[in-house]
Scaffold this active site. Structure first.
Site, PDB file in Angstrom:
ATOM      1  N   GLU A   1      -2.858  11.757   2.765  1.00 35.92           N
ATOM      2  CA  GLU A   1      -3.917  11.631   3.762  1.00 35.92           C
ATOM      3  C   GLU A   1      -3.896  12.888   4.618  1.00 35.92           C
ATOM      4  O   GLU A   1      -2.832  13.443   4.891  1.00 35.92           O
ATOM      5  CB  GLU A   1      -3.705  10.405   4.650  1.00 35.92           C
ATOM      6  CG  GLU A   1      -3.834   9.091   3.907  1.00 35.92           C
ATOM      7  CD  GLU A   1      -3.607   7.892   4.808  1.00 35.92           C
ATOM      8  OE1 GLU A   1      -4.492   7.044   4.886  1.00 35.92           O
ATOM      9  OE2 GLU A   1      -2.536   7.824   5.449  1.00 35.92           O
TER      10      GLU A   1
ATOM     11  N   GLU B   1       0.853  -1.192   0.000  1.00 31.53           N
ATOM     12  CA  GLU B   1       0.000   0.000   0.000  1.00 31.53           C
ATOM     13  C   GLU B   1       0.884   1.236   0.000  1.00 31.53           C
ATOM     14  O   GLU B   1       1.879   1.313   0.734  1.00 31.53           O
ATOM     15  CB  GLU B   1      -0.908   0.015   1.231  1.00 31.53           C
ATOM     16  CG  GLU B   1      -1.759   1.268   1.353  1.00 31.53           C
ATOM     17  CD  GLU B   1      -2.614   1.292   2.611  1.00 31.53           C
ATOM     18  OE1 GLU B   1      -2.940   2.393   3.087  1.00 31.53           O
ATOM     19  OE2 GLU B   1      -2.950   0.210   3.135  1.00 31.53           O
TER      20      GLU B   1
END
Length: 470
Positions: free
Chosen positions: A354, A349
């Site tokens: 974010e 990932e």
């Protein structure tokens, strides 16, 4: 994104994610160039005769005295071309240090004296956190002539020494390449004495790659340099996937994006129900995508979308503006395309952006997750402070992804880079396989916490464009 947000729904999300189809694989291979054919044949011979032939060609093209050419033969010895049969990912490493060094992963770092002209060598920043290949530094305006096994495009990784054990300020470095281009690298400041890495793409039609440092500020010099075969083609990068979200208001292009839906908590105790409604995720009609979290029916709705396109390697960017409310988690990220087969974190990932909004004003996060034999896997993280704040305007979040290297940037400033040599113990590098993109806006959960009363809804993440060059 943590394991807690993913594990309970990994199987379900992966089913929706789809598989790497045969046609997509053929298309990606065409875009990547014929490395599986002609390039593989060119690179297959890793024996000593091939090594000497390559080195001899490199020496013939140089204007250095014979002693330098002789040293080049050593620099491109069998250890340096051990992965050449695999084509992409061939890597050679040089350290400014005076001796050959073999790291914990068995990777050999040759002294750069055989491949460099100019610059002065001095001891680098002292400190136990500085790895051996980076403990010496070359200052001034050195030029490296790196022997490589074939024509192609190489990801050249420059490792810059810190200016002090306590860290380094923001830096700018101008690099001159053999084709006359002079990319300017901008690096974020650091708070420790470790080396900073930055990637430049260098094309060659021959058997050497030349790289010069013309000007530098904010760095202590160059500590190491690596060359990685990133593409067998010498053509400029082209857009393999892009979306400017032009068109009438409504659903995004289904040939580019798929919705992932559900109110499962997504492994993190999240509150939203992801829907495929255009008022949760859709084009605005003025060239943008809006992912909107709404409070309705005693709960929350939002959207999560993944790209239909899957590939490996390239330059990936999105321009977006995130919401400011606390208790929200907007994200632009990637998962390995084989996540349904391999599972998480085995598929890998990459979190390109974010944000926690008002819970962490002015900050965005980047992260990489991979396997180490445990349930949670390993993680590397970065933070950045976009000018004006991530919620005050559009910012460009980017990833340079090439064999053996990941580089994260915000508004063109390199925030961090990661390579297999930066891992340790049982940590495994799994970023040499296709992946897909995701865009979503989560509400609540263990990270970032549930929305406080001050967070007003609806909350919107706006995406101006997404691009993937290969």
């Amino acid at each position: 994104m943590s394991l807690a947000r993913f594990l309970p729904v990994a199987r379900r999300a992966a089913r929706r994610a789809g598989r790497w189809t045969a046609e997509a694989g053929r298309s990606a291979a065409r875009r990547a160039g014929p490395w599986a054919g002609d390039a593989r044949r060119r690179l297959r011979a890793g024996n000593s005769s091939r090594v000497l032939a390559v080195a001899a060609v490199a020496a013939a093209q140089l204007t250095e005295p014979p002693t330098t050419a002789a040293r080049l033969i050593t620099a491109i010895g069998p250890a340096a071309v051990a992965t050449s049969a695999e084509g992409l990912g061939w890597t050679a490493r040089w350290t400014v240090g005076p001796k050959r060094f073999t790291d914990a992963g068995g990777r050999v770092w040759e002294p750069d004296a055989a491949v460099v002209a100019g610059g002065a060598v001095r001891a680098g920043v002292a400190g136990g956190r500085v790895a051996v290949p980076y403990r010496w530094t070359r200052t001034g305006t050195p030029t490296w002539t790196l022997p490589v096994p074939s024509p192609g495009t190489y990801a050249v990784v420059l490792s810059f020494a810190a200016t002090a054990a306590a860290g380094s300020p923001a830096a700018e470095v101008t690099v001159r390449l053999a084709d006359g281009t002079a990319p300017r690298l901008r690096l974020a400041g650091t708070t420790d004495g470790r080396a900073r890495h930055a990637v430049v793409l260098a094309r060659t039609e021959g058997s050497t790659v030349a790289v010069s440092v013309e000007a530098a500020s904010g760095v202590g010099g160059v500590s190491a340099i690596s060359a990685i075969l990133a593409r067998t083609s010498t053509e400029t990068l082209h857009e393999a996937f892009s979306d400017d979200f032009e068109g009438p208001a409504g659903r995004p292009d289904p040939k580019r994006w798929r919705f992932q839906t559900g109110a499962t908590g997504w492994g993190n105790g999240e509150l939203q129900d992801y829907t495929d409604r255009p008022d949760n995720g859709g084009r605005t009609g003025d060239g943008r995508l809006a992912i909107v979290a709404r409070q309705e029916g005693g709960g929350y709705t939002s959207a999560r979308m993944r790209s239909v396109f899957e590939a490996r390697y390239g330059r990936i960017e999105a321009e977006l503006r995130v919401p400011s409310g606390a208790g929200l988690l907007p994200a632009f990220w990637m998962l390995g395309a084989d996540v349904d087969r391999a599972g998480w974190p085995q598929a890998g990932e990459i979190d390109i952006m974010e944000s926690l909004g008002d819970a962490e004003p002015g900050i965005v996060h980047g992260a990489v997750h991979g396997p180490d034999g445990s349930i949670r896997g390993w993680e590397r993280t970065w933070i950045a402070h976009p000018s004006g704040g991530p919620a005050k305007g559009f910012h460009r979040y980017g990833l340079e992804w090439w064999p053996g290297v990941l580089q994260w940037s915000v508004d063109g400033v390199v925030q961090g880079a990661l390579r297999p040599e930066d891992l340790g113990g049982k940590e495994r590098w799994v970023f040499e396989a296709p992946a897909f993109l995701l865009l979503n806006l989560a509400v609540g959960g263990r990270w970032p916490g549930n929305p406080p009363p001050a967070t007003m809804f609806p909350q919107t993440m706006l995406v101006d464009a997404v691009r993937w060059w290969r």
